[in-house]
Design a protein around this motif. Structure first.
Motif, PDB file in Angstrom:
ATOM      1  N   LEU A 141       0.806  -1.143   0.016  1.00 47.57           N
ATOM      2  CA  LEU A 141      -0.066   0.000   0.015  1.00 47.57           C
ATOM      3  C   LEU A 141       0.768   1.202  -0.046  1.00 47.57           C
ATOM      4  CD1 LEU A 141      -2.917  -1.003   2.579  1.00 47.57           C
ATOM      5  CD2 LEU A 141      -3.023  -0.771   0.118  1.00 47.57           C
ATOM      6  N   LEU A 142       1.837   1.056   0.628  1.00 51.02           N
ATOM      7  CA  LEU A 142       2.757   2.524   0.941  1.00 51.02           C
ATOM      8  C   LEU A 142       3.566   2.514  -0.273  1.00 51.02           C
ATOM      9  CD1 LEU A 142       4.403   1.967   4.224  1.00 51.02           C
ATOM     10  CD2 LEU A 142       3.041   3.786   3.713  1.00 51.02           C
ATOM     11  N   ALA A 143       4.126   1.539  -1.180  1.00 54.30           N
ATOM     12  CA  ALA A 143       4.649   1.496  -2.378  1.00 54.30           C
ATOM     13  C   ALA A 143       3.614   1.929  -3.596  1.00 54.30           C
ATOM     14  CB  ALA A 143       5.408   0.344  -2.776  1.00 54.30           C
ATOM     15  N   MET A 144       2.365   1.605  -3.442  1.00 52.56           N
ATOM     16  CA  MET A 144       1.351   1.921  -4.451  1.00 52.56           C
ATOM     17  C   MET A 144       1.046   3.363  -4.398  1.00 52.56           C
ATOM     18  SD  MET A 144      -0.897  -1.497  -4.055  1.00 52.56           S
ATOM     19  CE  MET A 144      -2.330  -0.899  -5.206  1.00 52.56           C
ATOM     20  N   ALA A 145       1.145   3.671  -3.133  1.00 50.00           N
ATOM     21  CA  ALA A 145       0.859   5.349  -2.872  1.00 50.00           C
ATOM     22  C   ALA A 145       1.906   6.336  -3.477  1.00 50.00           C
ATOM     23  CB  ALA A 145       0.660   5.550  -1.694  1.00 50.00           C
ATOM     24  N   ALA A 146       3.222   5.666  -3.611  1.00 48.84           N
ATOM     25  CA  ALA A 146       4.292   6.475  -4.242  1.00 48.84           C
ATOM     26  C   ALA A 146       4.587   6.308  -5.629  1.00 48.84           C
ATOM     27  CB  ALA A 146       5.547   6.221  -3.084  1.00 48.84           C
ATOM     28  N   GLY A 147       4.360   5.118  -6.006  1.00 45.18           N
ATOM     29  CA  GLY A 147       4.415   4.881  -7.513  1.00 45.18           C
ATOM     30  C   GLY A 147       4.268   3.624  -8.023  1.00 45.18           C
ATOM     31  N   THR A 148       4.883   2.894  -8.925  1.00 46.32           N
ATOM     32  CA  THR A 148       4.714   1.448  -9.397  1.00 46.32           C
ATOM     33  C   THR A 148       5.226   0.359  -8.768  1.00 46.32           C
ATOM     34  OG1 THR A 148       3.790   2.782 -11.448  1.00 46.32           O
ATOM     35  CG2 THR A 148       4.455   0.103 -11.509  1.00 46.32           C
ATOM     36  N   VAL A 149       5.011  -0.590  -8.009  1.00 46.67           N
ATOM     37  CA  VAL A 149       5.469  -1.416  -7.705  1.00 46.67           C
ATOM     38  C   VAL A 149       6.452  -2.072  -8.763  1.00 46.67           C
ATOM     39  CG1 VAL A 149       5.654  -3.732  -6.581  1.00 46.67           C
ATOM     40  CG2 VAL A 149       4.294  -1.867  -5.676  1.00 46.67           C
ATOM     41  N   LYS A 150       7.648  -2.512  -8.394  1.00 43.66           N
ATOM     42  CA  LYS A 150       8.554  -3.106  -9.559  1.00 43.66           C
ATOM     43  C   LYS A 150       8.726  -4.671  -9.227  1.00 43.66           C
ATOM     44  CE  LYS A 150       9.612   0.582 -11.578  1.00 43.66           C
ATOM     45  NZ  LYS A 150       8.482   1.050 -12.659  1.00 43.66           N
ATOM     46  N   PRO A 151       8.711  -5.562 -10.091  1.00 41.15           N
ATOM     47  CA  PRO A 151       8.775  -7.089  -9.682  1.00 41.15           C
ATOM     48  C   PRO A 151      10.204  -7.609  -9.374  1.00 41.15           C
ATOM     49  CG  PRO A 151       8.713  -6.790 -12.063  1.00 41.15           C
ATOM     50  CD  PRO A 151       8.524  -5.375 -11.518  1.00 41.15           C
ATOM     51  N   LEU A 152      10.338  -8.400  -8.621  1.00 45.14           N
ATOM     52  CA  LEU A 152      11.591  -9.119  -8.175  1.00 45.14           C
ATOM     53  C   LEU A 152      12.161  -9.791  -9.222  1.00 45.14           C
ATOM     54  CD1 LEU A 152      11.108 -10.069  -4.499  1.00 45.14           C
ATOM     55  CD2 LEU A 152      12.751  -8.020  -5.242  1.00 45.14           C
ATOM     56  N   PRO A 153      13.573 -10.092  -9.356  1.00 43.36           N
ATOM     57  CA  PRO A 153      13.682 -11.157 -10.390  1.00 43.36           C
ATOM     58  C   PRO A 153      13.320 -12.630  -9.854  1.00 43.36           C
ATOM     59  CG  PRO A 153      15.628  -9.672  -9.956  1.00 43.36           C
ATOM     60  CD  PRO A 153      14.402  -9.383  -8.924  1.00 43.36           C
ATOM     61  N   HIS A 154      12.807 -13.320 -11.035  1.00 40.57           N
ATOM     62  CA  HIS A 154      12.066 -14.658 -10.316  1.00 40.57           C
ATOM     63  C   HIS A 154      13.197 -15.561  -9.773  1.00 40.57           C
ATOM     64  CE1 HIS A 154       9.288 -17.965 -10.078  1.00 40.57           C
ATOM     65  NE2 HIS A 154      10.284 -18.947 -11.066  1.00 40.57           N
ATOM     66  N   GLU A 155      14.240 -15.985 -10.299  1.00 46.55           N
ATOM     67  CA  GLU A 155      15.135 -16.937  -9.741  1.00 46.55           C
ATOM     68  C   GLU A 155      15.608 -16.440  -8.467  1.00 46.55           C
ATOM     69  OE1 GLU A 155      15.640 -19.943 -10.786  1.00 46.55           O
ATOM     70  OE2 GLU A 155      14.445 -19.600 -12.488  1.00 46.55           O
ATOM     71  N   LEU A 156      15.913 -15.160  -8.340  1.00 47.59           N
ATOM     72  CA  LEU A 156      16.478 -14.655  -6.861  1.00 47.59           C
ATOM     73  C   LEU A 156      15.399 -14.620  -5.865  1.00 47.59           C
ATOM     74  CD1 LEU A 156      18.762 -11.636  -8.247  1.00 47.59           C
ATOM     75  CD2 LEU A 156      19.564 -14.049  -7.288  1.00 47.59           C
ATOM     76  N   ALA A 157      14.177 -14.350  -6.246  1.00 44.34           N
ATOM     77  CA  ALA A 157      12.866 -14.318  -5.467  1.00 44.34           C
ATOM     78  C   ALA A 157      12.907 -15.879  -4.930  1.00 44.34           C
ATOM     79  CB  ALA A 157      11.751 -13.492  -5.844  1.00 44.34           C
ATOM     80  N   ARG A 158      12.835 -16.693  -5.766  1.00 44.48           N
ATOM     81  CA  ARG A 158      12.643 -18.211  -5.586  1.00 44.48           C
ATOM     82  C   ARG A 158      13.696 -18.714  -4.258  1.00 44.48           C
ATOM     83  NH1 ARG A 158       8.051 -20.416  -5.065  1.00 44.48           N
ATOM     84  NH2 ARG A 158       9.387 -22.181  -4.435  1.00 44.48           N
TER      85      ARG A 158
END
Length: 266
Positions: free
Chosen positions: A211-228
């Motif tokens: 919610l905080l990030a959406m209020a400030a801008g666009t949430v950017k995705p994590l790189p899939h392999e690193l996130a896994r």
């Protein structure tokens, strides 16, 4: 002279896992004690929407589970006032009645043999996010235990006291450990009470961050392999126990009445 500065990441991860096995102990708490502590931890973590929500854990007999008594808030739960109920919510041990909404817990336990604990609550930020009818987005390292592990039920089926809601929610959860319920709240599961408790703390933090990030801008995705990789690294049983022990010690400082018998938490 340092000996590990040129070692590969995978080697260091394996080394750290072995060290955690050696140094992170486990406390001898009963299921009732862990569940009571989870109620207090959840309350302190913002899961305090009156009497809404249920926390449960499987009992020793098939088709039974512990849960709190309807009429008590999470900040009033002790190891002695929990109920043991069957799948029809008949009380087997304790006094009072279970929340009728516990019915969908029975459906989840039937569908998922790997689940031994369920935490369903309506915390402020998760409930607010649920009003937007958008999935939970994991885009920050601390919340990666929920990466690709949180389902989303976009259609609100109404109050979850019927078998229809149990079927809908358990089906939407699928094989994930968590689910965001639109216009409702959150539900997390765990193979242990410790795991479910940690995920409950995390999902509210993740919703607040989103919610905080959406209020400030666009949430950017994590790189899939690193996130896994981060998901798996932070989802081990030893880490769950260590995190839970920290939350439990903190909860006992705030709520010394939670446990009515002596327990060592380390």
């Amino acid at each position: 002279m340092a000996k590990t500065l040129r070692e590969k990441k995978g080697v260091l991860i394996d080394r750290a896992k072995r060290q955690m096995d050696d140094h992170l102990g486990s406390s001898e708490l009963t299921t009732r004690q862990k569940l009571a502590l989870t109620c207090r931890i959840a309350f302190d973590g913002g899961h305090d929407s009156g009497l809404a929500g249920q926390i449960s854990a499987r009992g020793s007999e098939p088709g039974t589970y512990y849960t709190q008594r309807l009429g008590l808030g999470f900040d009033e739960i002790t190891e002695d006032n929990l109920l043991l109920v069957d799948e029809d919510l008949n009380v087997l041990e304790g006094e009072g009645m279970a929340n009728p909404a516990n019915r969908f817990h029975s459906w989840i336990y039937r569908a998922r043999e790997d689940v031994n604990c369920i935490v369903h609550t309506h915390p402020l930020h998760t409930a607010a996010l649920s009003m937007l009818e958008v999935p939970l987005v994991i885009s920050q390292m601390d919340t990666t235990p929920l990466y690709d592990d949180c389902a989303f039920l976009k259609e609100w089926p109404g109050i979850p006291v019927g078998n229809e809601e149990g079927e809908i929610i358990s089906a939407a959860l699928g094989d994930k450990r968590a689910i965001l319920l639109a216009h409702h709240g959150q539900l997390v599961t765990g193979a242990t009470v410790e795991e479910a408790c940690n995920l409950a703390v995390l999902i509210e933090r993740a919703a607040r961050l989103q919610l905080l990030a959406m209020a400030a801008g666009t949430v950017k995705p994590l790189p899939h392999e690193l996130a896994r990789e981060a998901h798996d690294w932070t989802s081990t049983d030893r880490r769950s126990r260590a995190n839970f022990a920290y939350y439990a010690r903190k909860a006992l400082r705030n709520h010394p009445d939670c446990l009515t018998s002596a327990a060592e938490i380390r």
